[in-house]
Every structure is written in structure tokens, then in C-alpha cells.
Design an enzyme around this catalytic site. Structure first.
Site, PDB file in Angstrom:
ATOM      1  N   ASN A  10       9.324  -8.115   4.953  1.00 21.57           N
ATOM      2  CA  ASN A  10       8.215  -8.630   4.136  1.00 21.57           C
ATOM      3  C   ASN A  10       8.763  -8.891   2.739  1.00 21.57           C
ATOM      4  O   ASN A  10       8.963  -7.960   1.965  1.00 21.57           O
ATOM      5  CB  ASN A  10       7.091  -7.575   4.117  1.00 21.57           C
ATOM      6  CG  ASN A  10       5.963  -7.946   3.169  1.00 21.57           C
ATOM      7  OD1 ASN A  10       5.903  -9.066   2.659  1.00 21.57           O
ATOM      8  ND2 ASN A  10       5.070  -7.006   2.936  1.00 21.57           N
ATOM      9  N   TRP A  11       9.013 -10.152   2.448  1.00 22.38           N
ATOM     10  CA  TRP A  11       9.659 -10.507   1.172  1.00 22.38           C
ATOM     11  C   TRP A  11       8.682 -10.456  -0.003  1.00 22.38           C
ATOM     12  O   TRP A  11       9.091 -10.570  -1.146  1.00 22.38           O
ATOM     13  CB  TRP A  11      10.293 -11.890   1.257  1.00 22.38           C
ATOM     14  CG  TRP A  11      11.400 -12.008   2.271  1.00 22.38           C
ATOM     15  CD1 TRP A  11      11.867 -11.030   3.116  1.00 22.38           C
ATOM     16  CD2 TRP A  11      12.194 -13.168   2.538  1.00 22.38           C
ATOM     17  NE1 TRP A  11      12.893 -11.524   3.888  1.00 22.38           N
ATOM     18  CE2 TRP A  11      13.113 -12.834   3.553  1.00 22.38           C
ATOM     19  CE3 TRP A  11      12.212 -14.471   2.020  1.00 22.38           C
ATOM     20  CZ2 TRP A  11      14.046 -13.745   4.054  1.00 22.38           C
ATOM     21  CZ3 TRP A  11      13.144 -15.394   2.517  1.00 22.38           C
ATOM     22  CH2 TRP A  11      14.049 -15.022   3.524  1.00 22.38           C
ATOM     23  N   LYS A  12       7.393 -10.349   0.295  1.00 23.14           N
ATOM     24  CA  LYS A  12       6.359 -10.335  -0.754  1.00 23.14           C
ATOM     25  C   LYS A  12       6.530 -11.539  -1.689  1.00 23.14           C
ATOM     26  O   LYS A  12       6.971 -12.589  -1.238  1.00 23.14           O
ATOM     27  CB  LYS A  12       6.387  -8.991  -1.498  1.00 23.14           C
ATOM     28  CG  LYS A  12       6.336  -7.803  -0.520  1.00 23.14           C
ATOM     29  CD  LYS A  12       6.029  -6.493  -1.170  1.00 23.14           C
ATOM     30  CE  LYS A  12       5.998  -5.416  -0.104  1.00 23.14           C
ATOM     31  NZ  LYS A  12       5.643  -4.089  -0.610  1.00 23.14           N
ATOM     32  N   HIS A  96      -2.173  -6.179   4.812  1.00 21.85           N
ATOM     33  CA  HIS A  96      -1.210  -5.371   4.057  1.00 21.85           C
ATOM     34  C   HIS A  96      -1.956  -4.636   2.938  1.00 21.85           C
ATOM     35  O   HIS A  96      -2.923  -5.164   2.387  1.00 21.85           O
ATOM     36  CB  HIS A  96      -0.123  -6.275   3.467  1.00 21.85           C
ATOM     37  CG  HIS A  96       0.987  -5.486   2.846  1.00 21.85           C
ATOM     38  ND1 HIS A  96       0.898  -4.993   1.574  1.00 21.85           N
ATOM     39  CD2 HIS A  96       2.182  -5.086   3.340  1.00 21.85           C
ATOM     40  CE1 HIS A  96       2.011  -4.304   1.312  1.00 21.85           C
ATOM     41  NE2 HIS A  96       2.811  -4.360   2.359  1.00 21.85           N
ATOM     42  N   GLU A  98      -1.373  -4.256  -0.074  1.00 17.57           N
ATOM     43  CA  GLU A  98      -1.513  -5.017  -1.333  1.00 17.57           C
ATOM     44  C   GLU A  98      -2.633  -6.048  -1.223  1.00 17.57           C
ATOM     45  O   GLU A  98      -3.326  -6.330  -2.205  1.00 17.57           O
ATOM     46  CB  GLU A  98      -0.157  -5.656  -1.693  1.00 17.57           C
ATOM     47  CG  GLU A  98       0.829  -4.593  -2.177  1.00 17.57           C
ATOM     48  CD  GLU A  98       2.277  -4.821  -1.791  1.00 17.57           C
ATOM     49  OE1 GLU A  98       2.666  -5.967  -1.500  1.00 17.57           O
ATOM     50  OE2 GLU A  98       3.037  -3.825  -1.771  1.00 17.57           O
ATOM     51  N   GLU A 168       1.685   1.854   7.394  1.00 19.97           N
ATOM     52  CA  GLU A 168       2.343   1.889   6.093  1.00 19.97           C
ATOM     53  C   GLU A 168       1.571   2.799   5.142  1.00 19.97           C
ATOM     54  O   GLU A 168       0.581   2.364   4.535  1.00 19.97           O
ATOM     55  CB  GLU A 168       2.405   0.482   5.495  1.00 19.97           C
ATOM     56  CG  GLU A 168       3.166  -0.502   6.348  1.00 19.97           C
ATOM     57  CD  GLU A 168       3.692  -1.669   5.521  1.00 19.97           C
ATOM     58  OE1 GLU A 168       4.912  -1.853   5.482  1.00 19.97           O
ATOM     59  OE2 GLU A 168       2.879  -2.365   4.890  1.00 19.97           O
ATOM     60  N   GLY A 174       7.174   0.826  -1.651  1.00 23.24           N
ATOM     61  CA  GLY A 174       7.814   0.446  -2.906  1.00 23.24           C
ATOM     62  C   GLY A 174       8.089   1.612  -3.849  1.00 23.24           C
ATOM     63  O   GLY A 174       8.433   1.410  -5.002  1.00 23.24           O
ATOM     64  N   SER A 214       9.276   2.127   2.155  1.00 28.41           N
ATOM     65  CA  SER A 214      10.587   2.602   1.698  1.00 28.41           C
ATOM     66  C   SER A 214      11.590   2.820   2.835  1.00 28.41           C
ATOM     67  O   SER A 214      12.411   3.729   2.778  1.00 28.41           O
ATOM     68  CB  SER A 214      10.443   3.869   0.851  1.00 28.41           C
ATOM     69  OG  SER A 214       9.686   3.584  -0.323  1.00 28.41           O
ATOM     70  N   GLY A 235      10.106  -3.853   3.141  1.00 27.32           N
ATOM     71  CA  GLY A 235       9.886  -4.619   1.920  1.00 27.32           C
ATOM     72  C   GLY A 235      11.187  -4.776   1.147  1.00 27.32           C
ATOM     73  O   GLY A 235      12.017  -5.632   1.447  1.00 27.32           O
ATOM     74  N   GLY A 236      11.386  -3.921   0.156  1.00 27.29           N
ATOM     75  CA  GLY A 236      12.538  -4.022  -0.758  1.00 27.29           C
ATOM     76  C   GLY A 236      13.878  -4.215  -0.066  1.00 27.29           C
ATOM     77  O   GLY A 236      14.673  -5.075  -0.462  1.00 27.29           O
TER      78      GLY A 236
HETATM   79  P1  PGA Z   1       8.862  -1.256   0.892  1.00 24.98           P
HETATM   80  O1  PGA Z   1       7.612  -2.169   1.338  1.00 24.98           O
HETATM   81  O2  PGA Z   1       9.826  -1.243   2.036  1.00 24.98           O
HETATM   82  O3  PGA Z   1       9.421  -1.935  -0.331  1.00 24.98           O
HETATM   83  O4  PGA Z   1       8.315   0.110   0.606  1.00 24.98           O
HETATM   84  C1  PGA Z   1       7.112  -2.136   2.640  1.00 24.98           C
HETATM   85  C2  PGA Z   1       5.898  -3.029   2.771  1.00 24.98           C
HETATM   86  O5  PGA Z   1       5.080  -3.093   1.845  1.00 24.98           O
HETATM   87  O6  PGA Z   1       5.722  -3.716   3.797  1.00 24.98           O
END
Ligand code: PGA
Length: 252
Positions: A10-12, A96, A98, A168, A174, A214, A235-236
Site C-alpha cells: 500500500n503505497w498510500k 483502510h 486512514e 490492521e 506507520g 509496521s 505500507g512503509g
Molecule cells: P505500515 O502501513 O506498514 O507503514 O504500518 C500499513 C498499512 O497502513 O496498510
């Protein structure tokens, strides 16, 4: 029933056009010919078409990070599920945390999007997860049940089997604070139980449940070795070819 592990990035709201193409092709070329796991990348929507082109002919799927539930019409700024599918995507991330916390998406919104995505032939990756205060209050499994029942309401077993669930925990996204394998497995097992009680045994055994929050190369294999963790939504660590490929390797 053996569930094929599924790792998605997930590149956001990150990257530019060229770095998106470079990352996607780096991942595509870094994968072995016969990966035991399914792999997808979910770039920002403006880069979807370029990324579809960059991975063409390789075993890398592409997904959007959101879509709207209406098919077309006066919805300025939105993308329909059929548009996402039309440009060659196979997946869409829905609900998600967010989207839920910053953009106010409810379980009912997510539910409508799940139906729209399935109708367009996409595989929805439906996210659920508790806040830190909910975990500390001992409410994790209740929160997950409410999100599960609301987001997946009304699906047939067959439709459910075309979905992926991502657990999640919001406090792990994050933050570098990953759930322990035991904490994650407890929730994954309870989601598996909800699949059995709301659908049936065969559905529960076939639906993949990803963990997200994470996930990094150094914690991926321990998480992925849990019986009910069938992959990761990253994500990251999905923004760098090497770390994403290392997580894919951990799943193989
Ligand atoms: P993260 O994000 O790996 O940076 O914690 C995961 C996500 O929000 O899908």
C-alpha cells in the site's frame, strides 16, 4: 485447504510517476518465476495505468487504494470500481483505517464499495482494526466483529470467497509498533471464527487474512508463520524494492 499467501504493498500518497514505474518494475523483475505467493502493489490512482503497464507479463497484480460505490455520474473527484478494473487492476483496498478516520468512511460505506468492487470483478482487500484505546479497554474483538459484520453484510459465501481481509491494528500502522505474533494470531483466529459463523467452514478455510501494521523484513516471517496469518498489507516497507521483496521472500 492451503491458502496462497498474499503480500500487497500500500503505497498510500507517496512516490511520483517515474519512481512508481521504477519501483513496480523493480519488484516485477525481482520476483522468481514461480513465486509461491500472490503479490500486488497499490499505487496512488494517478499512477495505476503506468504501473499496470510496468508490470505487464509479470506475476504482480495492481490495486487501487479506494474506489466509490456508484457506477458513474456526478461524483467529482471519485473513481468507480469499473474504472479501476477497466485500466487493468485486479484489486482495491477498502476501508483502510486512514479512509475511516480521516475521510469518515463508515462500515456501511465500505459495504457498498465491497459490492461495487465485486460487481466490477475486482478483489476487495477489506481492512479492519482497532484503535489503541479500544485495545486497552479490552474491546478489540468486539470492534473487529462490528467492522466485520458491517463491512461484509449481505455477501453470499461465494462473494466472500472473492474477498481478502486485512487485519490492521491502527496503533501499529506507520508507528513501528508491530503487533506480536500472538496478538495478531488471536485476532486472525477470531476473524476466521466469524467467517465460519457468518458464512461456512469452506469459506472460512479459503479466505486469506492479511496482517498489516509496521510489517518489515525482520518481523515478517514470524508473523507469517502463524496459522491464521495468510499474508501482509505493507505500507512503509513497500516503498523500497529490497524491503518489499524481502517480505515476499519471507512469505514463500
Ligand atoms: P505500515 O502501513 O506498514 O507503514 O504500518 C500499513 C498499512 O497502513 O496498510
Amino acid at each position: 485447504m492451503v491458502r496462497k499467501p498474499f503480500i500487497a504493498g500500500n503505497w498510500k500518497m507517496n512516490m511520483d510517476l517515474q519512481s512508481s514505474i521504477d519501483l513496480a518494475s523493480g519488484i516485477a523483475h525481482g520476483l522468481g518465476a514461480s513465486e509461491a505467493c500472490e503479490v500486488a502493489v497499490c499505487p496512488p490512482s494517478v499512477y495505476l495505468a503506468a504501473v499496470v503497464k510496468a508490470v505487464a507479463g509479470n506475476p504482480v497484480g495492481v490495486g487501487a487504494q479506494n474506489c466509490y460505490f456508484e457506477r458513474d455520474g456526478a461524483f467529482t473527484g471519485e473513481l468507480s470500481a469499473s474504472m479501476v478494473s477497466n485500466i487493468g487492476c485486479q484489486y482495491v483496498i477498502l476501508g483502510h483505517s486512514e479512509r475511516r478516520s480521516i475521510f469518515g468512511e463508515s462500515d456501511a460505506d465500505v459495504n457498498k464499495k465491497v459490492f461495487a468492487a465485486l460487481e466490477a470483478g475486482l478483489t476487495p482487500i477489506v481492512c479492519v482494526g482497532e484503535l489503541l484505546e479500544e485495545r486497552e479497554a479490552g474491546r478489540t474483538l468486539d470492534v473487529i466483529r462490528t467492522q466485520f459484520e458491517g463491512s461484509l453484510a449481505g455477501l453470499s459465501s461465494d462473494q466472500m470467497q472473492h474477498c481478502v481481509i486485512a487485519y490492521e491494528p491502527v496503533w501499529a500502522i506507520g508507528t513501528g509498533k508491530v503487533a506480536t505474533p500472538d496478538q495478531a494470531e488471536e485476532v486472525h483466529a477470531s476473524i476466521r471464527g466469524l467467517l465460519t459463523s457468518s458464512f461456512d467452514q469452506a469459506t472460512a478455510e479459503s479466505v486469506r487474512i492479511q496482517y498489516g501494521g509496521s510489517v518489515k523484513p525482520d518481523n515478517a516471517s514470524e508473523l507469517l508463520s502463524q496459522p491464521n496469518i495468510d499474508g501482509a498489507l505493507v505500507g512503509g516497507a513497500s516503498l523500497k524494492t529490497d524491503s518489499f521483496l524481502a517480505i515476499v521472500k519471507a512469505a514463500n
